[in-house]
Write an enzyme that holds these catalytic residues in place. Structure first.
Site: not given
Ligand code: NAP
Ligand code: GDP
Length: 324
Positions: A9, A11, A13, A15, A138, A167
């Protein structure tokens, strides 16, 4: 022997934020870091996972790769979230064990905890009760990482552990509003409202619509802060039990505050309204970072409105490479 770290991952957010900090504030000369994305190998496929890991032969891994998305994407794709993430996690941890990787840090999320719970949530509650209906796929896939980690420890004495971020937002996020989390989704939607040249409406009369009531509460961590803590976890944290990587409870904010902060960063002069026909998701997921604070009492998180401004500026300056 120097340490070779592979980041799945790499590439995305988180990573890309780790790549940035290990080239700057967290740089060490005795470590080699490799960042891979889905173009380097499909981790839902065992053979492809084996080939990727055989190629780089890491001795430590940060495992971030996952199908990731916000509330609305989760609600529409629970089965895919469950299956893809179960496959990725099972393949990655199995292959790490096969090639003798001695430490893996995988990624859970504070959104996988029980819906009906006491607050604050802490690391002991991962398996306590049903997750929120909106993201059961998830949640169960992520909870199983902790089960796998326990199994690899008990049967093979492996130090495979997990971090539990709240988040996350920052540069290189997925800004596609259909799939994204709230912050990148709002940034992209507001940008389009401000730059809509198909209508003559002056900005003062334009409307930015927040999805849902705006009342839910969330903790948000800036990706560069999380990156530093993830690197610290890999280097220093030596327990199989998960560790929550979140801002303090006092830094929890409403979705309305998020919308107003983004509007401020864009200097948007129009109105903010709420579409209450859209889902709110779980009202709050307030998580305790007491465990993190016991190790890192002085860690400074970037202030929310400051980091929102950095993220909006990055988005504006990188239109050619924004995922949207
Ligand atoms: P992201 O920006 O969507 O990046 C996802 C990464 O996973 C990308 O590098 C993507 O590769 C890779 N990937 C997806 N499917 C794949 C596959 N089948 N094989 C190989 N690589 C694959 O996600 P992120 O937000 O950085 O999330 C990173 C971690 O944090 C995840 O485990 C997520 O569950 C966790 N997390 C995220 C949040 C959040 O708010 N974003 C919150 C809590 C936990 P490509 O881009 O090259 O396709
Ligand atoms: P969560 O934190 O896992 O629930 O996921 P999100 O980051 O998608 O946040 C969801 C919360 O933001 C909910 O309360 C939604 O109603 C609110 N929300 C408001 N505007 C947006 C929007 O443009 N996109 C998303 N994903 N959520 C939104």
């Amino acid at each position: 022997m120097s340490t070779r770290v592979l980041v799945t991952g790499g590439t995305g957010l988180v990573g890309s934020a780790i790549r940035h900090v290990i080239q700057t504030t967290e740089k060490r000369n005795d470590e080699e870091w490799i960042f891979v994305g889905s173009k380097d190998g499909d981790l839902t496929d065992l053979q492809s996972t084996r080939e990727l890991f055989e190629k780089y032969k890491p001795n430590k891994v940060i495992h971030l790769a996952a199908m990731v998305g916000g509330l609305f994407y989760n609600m529409n794709n629970n089965l895919d979230f469950l299956r893809k993430n179960m496959l990725i996690n099972d393949n990655v941890l199995l292959v790490c064990h096969e090639i003798n990787v001695n430490k893996v840090v995988s990624c859970l999320s504070t959104c996988i905890f029980p819906d009906k719970t006491t607050y604050p949530i802490d690391e002991t509650m991962v398996h306590n009760g049903l997750p929120h209906d909106s993201n059961f796929g998830y949640s169960y896939a992520k909870r199983l990482i902790d089960v796998l980690n326990r199994g690899y420890f008990e049967q093979h004495n492996r130090l495979y552990t997990s971090i539990v971020p709240c988040n996350i937002y920052g540069p290189n996020d997925n800004f596609n509003p259909t799939a994204s989390h709230v912050i990148p989704g709002m940034i992209h939607r507001l940008y389009n409202i401000i730059n809509d040249n198909t209508v003559d409406t002056p900005q003062e009369e334009r409307v930015f619509t927040v999805w849902g009531s705006g009342k839910p509460l969330r903790q948000f961590i800036y990706s560069l802060d999380l990156a530093k803590l993830a690197v610290w976890t890999l280097r220093e944290y030596d327990s199989v039990s998960p560790i929550i990587l979140s801002v303090d409870e006092a830094d929890e904010v409403t979705i309305e505050f998020v919308a107003r902060s983004i509007a401020k960063a864009f200097d948007f002069k129009g109105r903010i309204e709420f579409d209450t026909t859209k889902a709110d998701g779980q009202h709050k997921k307030t998580a305790s970072n007491t465990k993190l604070r016991s190790y890192r009492p002085d860690f400074q998180f970037t202030k929310f409105e400051e980091a929102i401004k950095y993220t909006v500026d990055w988005y504006l300056q990188n239109q050619d490479k924004v995922r949207k």
